[in-house]
Design a protein around this motif. Structure first.
Motif, short mmCIF file in Angstrom:
data_model
loop_
_atom_site.label_atom_id
_atom_site.label_comp_id
_atom_site.label_asym_id
_atom_site.label_seq_id
_atom_site.Cartn_x
_atom_site.Cartn_y
_atom_site.Cartn_z
N LEU A 50 13.87 28.56 71.54
CA LEU A 50 13.77 27.12 71.25
C LEU A 50 15.01 26.35 71.70
CD1 LEU A 50 12.12 27.27 67.70
CD2 LEU A 50 11.02 27.18 69.94
N VAL A 51 15.51 26.68 72.87
CA VAL A 51 16.61 25.91 73.46
C VAL A 51 16.09 24.52 73.78
CG1 VAL A 51 18.17 25.74 75.44
CG2 VAL A 51 17.73 27.96 74.39
N PRO A 52 16.82 23.45 73.45
CA PRO A 52 16.34 22.09 73.74
C PRO A 52 15.98 21.91 75.21
CG PRO A 52 18.28 22.00 72.32
CD PRO A 52 18.12 23.44 72.73
N PHE A 53 14.97 21.08 75.44
CA PHE A 53 14.44 20.91 76.80
C PHE A 53 15.51 20.42 77.76
CE2 PHE A 53 12.79 17.86 79.92
CZ PHE A 53 12.01 18.72 80.69
N TRP A 54 16.25 19.39 77.38
CA TRP A 54 17.22 18.81 78.31
C TRP A 54 18.40 19.74 78.55
CZ3 TRP A 54 15.77 15.51 81.61
CH2 TRP A 54 14.79 14.57 81.30
N THR A 55 18.68 20.62 77.60
CA THR A 55 19.72 21.62 77.85
C THR A 55 19.27 22.58 78.94
OG1 THR A 55 20.48 21.49 75.56
CG2 THR A 55 21.09 23.46 76.81
N PHE A 56 18.02 23.04 78.83
CA PHE A 56 17.50 23.97 79.84
C PHE A 56 17.30 23.29 81.18
CE2 PHE A 56 13.59 25.48 81.96
CZ PHE A 56 14.05 26.72 82.38
N PHE A 57 16.58 22.15 81.18
CA PHE A 57 16.25 21.51 82.45
C PHE A 57 17.48 20.90 83.11
CE2 PHE A 57 14.50 17.92 84.98
CZ PHE A 57 13.78 18.68 85.88
N GLY A 58 18.40 20.34 82.32
CA GLY A 58 19.61 19.76 82.89
C GLY A 58 20.46 20.81 83.60
N ALA A 59 20.66 21.96 82.94
CA ALA A 59 21.44 23.03 83.57
C ALA A 59 20.72 23.58 84.79
CB ALA A 59 21.70 24.14 82.55
N THR A 60 19.40 23.73 84.70
CA THR A 60 18.62 24.24 85.84
C THR A 60 18.68 23.27 87.01
OG1 THR A 60 17.13 25.36 84.30
CG2 THR A 60 16.37 25.09 86.55
N LEU A 61 18.57 21.98 86.73
CA LEU A 61 18.58 20.98 87.79
C LEU A 61 19.94 20.94 88.50
CD1 LEU A 61 16.85 18.71 89.06
CD2 LEU A 61 17.92 17.14 87.44
N ILE A 62 21.02 20.94 87.74
CA ILE A 62 22.35 20.92 88.35
C ILE A 62 22.59 22.20 89.15
CG2 ILE A 62 24.83 20.90 87.85
CD1 ILE A 62 24.20 19.20 85.39
N GLY A 63 22.21 23.32 88.58
CA GLY A 63 22.45 24.60 89.26
C GLY A 63 21.67 24.74 90.55
N LYS A 64 20.37 24.39 90.52
CA LYS A 64 19.52 24.61 91.69
C LYS A 64 19.65 23.51 92.73
CE LYS A 64 15.96 27.63 89.78
NZ LYS A 64 16.06 28.62 90.86
N ALA A 65 19.69 22.24 92.28
CA ALA A 65 19.65 21.13 93.23
C ALA A 65 21.02 20.78 93.79
CB ALA A 65 19.05 19.89 92.56
N ILE A 66 22.10 21.23 93.17
CA ILE A 66 23.44 20.87 93.65
C ILE A 66 24.22 22.11 94.05
CG2 ILE A 66 25.61 19.76 93.03
CD1 ILE A 66 24.07 17.95 91.15
N ILE A 67 24.50 22.99 93.09
CA ILE A 67 25.38 24.12 93.38
C ILE A 67 24.71 25.13 94.31
CG2 ILE A 67 26.74 25.98 92.35
CD1 ILE A 67 26.90 24.32 89.80
N LYS A 68 23.54 25.62 93.91
CA LYS A 68 22.87 26.65 94.71
C LYS A 68 22.50 26.13 96.09
CE LYS A 68 18.70 29.49 94.74
NZ LYS A 68 17.44 29.80 94.04
N MET A 69 22.03 24.87 96.16
CA MET A 69 21.62 24.34 97.46
C MET A 69 22.79 24.22 98.42
SD MET A 69 18.59 24.29 97.89
CE MET A 69 19.03 23.87 99.56
N HIS A 70 23.98 23.86 97.94
CA HIS A 70 25.13 23.79 98.83
C HIS A 70 25.54 25.19 99.31
CE1 HIS A 70 25.55 19.58 97.61
NE2 HIS A 70 26.36 19.45 98.65
N ILE A 71 25.41 26.19 98.44
CA ILE A 71 25.71 27.56 98.86
C ILE A 71 24.76 27.99 99.98
CG2 ILE A 71 25.73 29.97 98.12
CD1 ILE A 71 26.59 29.00 95.35
#
Length: 436
Positions: free
Chosen positions: A312-333
Motif C-alpha cells: 500500500l505504498v501511496p500512488f504518487w510515491t510509486f508513480f513519481g519515483a517511476t516517472l523520474i527514474g524512467k523518463a529522465i535518469i534511465k532515458m539519458h543513460i
C-alpha cells in the motif's frame, strides 16, 4: 489416574466414572477428551473449509494448477479455433463491461462528448487559429506516438513489444549518424519527413557534441520514458486491489511474489535472491528505492510495482519515483549509450573490425559499407541522382525483424485474451460446483 496419565482409553462405563475415580481425575479426563475432540474438529475444518465449502486445500491448489496449465495450452498454434473463439468472446465481454461502466457515468461521458465537439469545431472551422491548431496537432501526434510505444514496451497482456530496440534506438542512431555526417543538428524538428535531410548550410566539422545530439532526441526519448512509466501501473493497481479486498488474484507474478514472501529465508538461487533484494529495497527505502530500481535497465521492475501495491505504498510515491527514474535518469543513460555506440569514429572502427575477420570478413564488411554509403547519400538528398540503388539486405532484414516481432506481439495479445476468457469459464464452473 494411571490410565489417565498415559492417555489410555478407560474400560469403565461413563455412568460409573464418579464411583471409580475422584472428581478431580474426572474433570481432568473430560477436559482432555474435549480438547482432543476440539483439535480433531479444528484439523478437519482446516482441511475441509475453503471459501465456505468443504474442500481439501491441497486438492484446491492442485485444481488451480491444472486449470492454469489448461489455460496455458489455449494458444493459436495448438488450438487455433478455440483460441480465436475465446478471443472474440472476451472482446465482447470487455465491451459489455465498459459499456455498463460508461452508462453509469453518464455525466463524465456527456462532458467528454461536449469537449470533443468543441475540439472538432475548432479543428474544422477556418480562421486565424488554424496555425495554432496545426502546431498543437503536430506536437500531440508526436507525443502520443512515442508515449504509446513506451506503454507497449511495458504492457503487452503477457509480453511487451521491445519498442526501444525496434523504434527509439534506431531513431537515436539515425539522428546520431546524421548529425556527424551533416556536422549539424539543424535538420527539421520532429516529427521528421520521410527522411532526415542535411541543411543547405554546411556545418564545421568537429562542432557536433554529445550534448547537442542528446538535446535533439530529448523529446522522443522522454515521451517514450513516460509511456514506460505509465505501463508499470497495472501490476501496482492489481496488487493494491488484492491487498485491500483480501482476494487472491489468479496472477502468476502475484502468486510468485506471495510465495517469495513465505519462503524468503530459504531463498538460495540467484533469481530468488535478486527478486528478494528488489522487494527489500523498495519496501525499506521507499521513494529512493523505487527510484533506484526504475533508473537502471531492470527486468524485475514489475516486482517493484507488485511490492508497492501489496504494501500500500501511496500512488504518487510509486508513480513519481517511476516517472523520474524512467523518463529522465534511465532515458539519458540509454541515449548516451546509443549515441556513443553510433558516433562516427566508433562506427568506422566497427566496420573495420568486421573486415578484419579472417575468411568471411570482407564479404560481411561490404553490405555494411554499402548501407552507410546509402544513408550518407540520403542525408545529402542524392539518392535519386545517378543509378538507382538496390535495397540493402541489412535494411531488408531489419524490416522483416520488425514485422515478425509486431506479429508475435499481436499473437500474444490474442492468446492472453483467449486465456482470460477461459479463466472466466473455469471460475463459473467452480462456483456452480460449490453451490451444489
Amino acid at each position: 489416574m494411571f490410565l489417565l496419565t498415559f492417555g489410555r482409553e478407560m474400560m469403565v462405563p461413563r455412568q460409573l466414572w464418579p464411583i471409580c475415580i475422584g472428581p478431580q481425575e474426572l474433570l481432568i479426563y473430560e477436559m482432555a477428551e474435549n480438547g482432543k475432540n476440539c483439535d480433531q474438529r479444528r484439523v478437519a475444518m482446516n482441511k475441509e473449509q475453503y471459501n465456505g465449502n468443504f474442500t481439501d486445500p491441497s486438492s484446491v491448489n492442485e485444481k488451480k494448477r491444472r486449470d492454469r496449465e489448461e489455460r496455458q495450452n489455449i494458444v493459436l498454434w495448438r488450438q487455433p479455433l478455440i483460441t480465436l473463439q475465446y478471443f472474440s468472446l472476451e472482446i465482447l465481454v470487455i465491451l459489455k463491461e465498459w459499456t455498463s461502466k460508461l452508462w453509469h457515468r453518464q455525466s463524465i461521458v456527456a462532458s467528454f462528448l461536449l469537449l470533443l465537439a468543441v475540439l472538432l469545431a475548432a479543428y474544422y472551422v477556418e480562421g486565424a487559429h488554424q496555425q495554432y491548431v496545426q502546431r498543437i496537432e503536430k506536437q500531440f501526434l508526436l507525443y502520443a506516438y512515442w508515449i504509446g510505444l513506451g506503454i507497449l514496451s511495458s504492457v503487452g497482456l503477457g509480453t511487451g513489444l521491445h519498442t526501444f530496440l525496434l523504434y527509439l534506438g534506431p531513431h537515436i542512431a539515425s539522428v546520431t549518424l546524421a548529425a556527424y555526417e551533416c556536422n549539424s543538428v539543424n535538420f527539421p524538428e520532429p516529427p521528421y519527413p520521410d527522411q532526415i535531410i542535411c541543411p543547405d548550410e554546411e556545418g564545421v566539422e568537429g562542432t557536433i557534441s554529445l550534448w547537442s545530439i542528446i538535446s535533439k532526441v530529448r523529446i522522443e526519448a522522454c515521451m517514450w520514458g513516460i509511456g514506460t512509466a505509465i505501463g508499470e501501473l497495472p501490476p501496482y493497481f492489481m496488487a493494491r486491489a488484492a491487498r485491500l479486498s483480501g482476494a487472491e488474484p489468479d496472477d502468476e507474478e502475484y502468486q510468485e511474489f506471495e510465495e517469495m514472501l513465505e519462503h524468503a529465508e530459504n531463498a538460495q538461487d540467484f533469481a530468488s535472491r535478486a527478486k528478494l533484494a528488489v522487494q527489500n529495497l523498495v519496501q525499506k527505502v521507499g521513494f529512493f528505492g523505487i527510484l533506484a530500481c526504475a533508473s537502471i535497465p531492470n527486468p524485475l521492475f514489475d516486482l517493484a510495482g507488485i511490492t508497492c501495491g501489496h504494501f500500500l505504498v501511496p500512488f504518487w510515491t510509486f508513480f513519481g519515483a517511476t516517472l523520474i527514474g524512467k523518463a529522465i535518469i534511465k532515458m539519458h543513460i540509454q541515449k548516451i549509450f546509443v549515441i556513443i555506440t553510433f558516433s562516427k569514429h566508433i562506427v568506422e572502427q566497427m566496420v573495420a573490425f568486421i573486415g578484419a575477420v579472417p575468411g568471411i570478413g570482407p564479404s560481411l564488411q561490404k553490405p555494411f559499407q554499402e548501407y552507410l554509403e546509402a544513408q550518407r547519400q540520403k542525408l545529402h538528398h542524392k539518392s535519386e541522382m545517378g543509378t538507382p540503388q538496390g535495397e540493402n539486405w541489412l535494411s531488408w532484414l531489419f524490416e522483416k525483424l520488425v514485422v515478425v516481432m509486431v506479429c508475435y506481439f499481436i499473437l500474444s495479445i490474442i492468446n492472453s485474451m483467449a486465456q482470460s476468457y477461459a479463466k472466466r469459464i473455469q471460475q463459473r464452473l467452480n462456483s456452480e460446483e460449490k453451490t451444489k
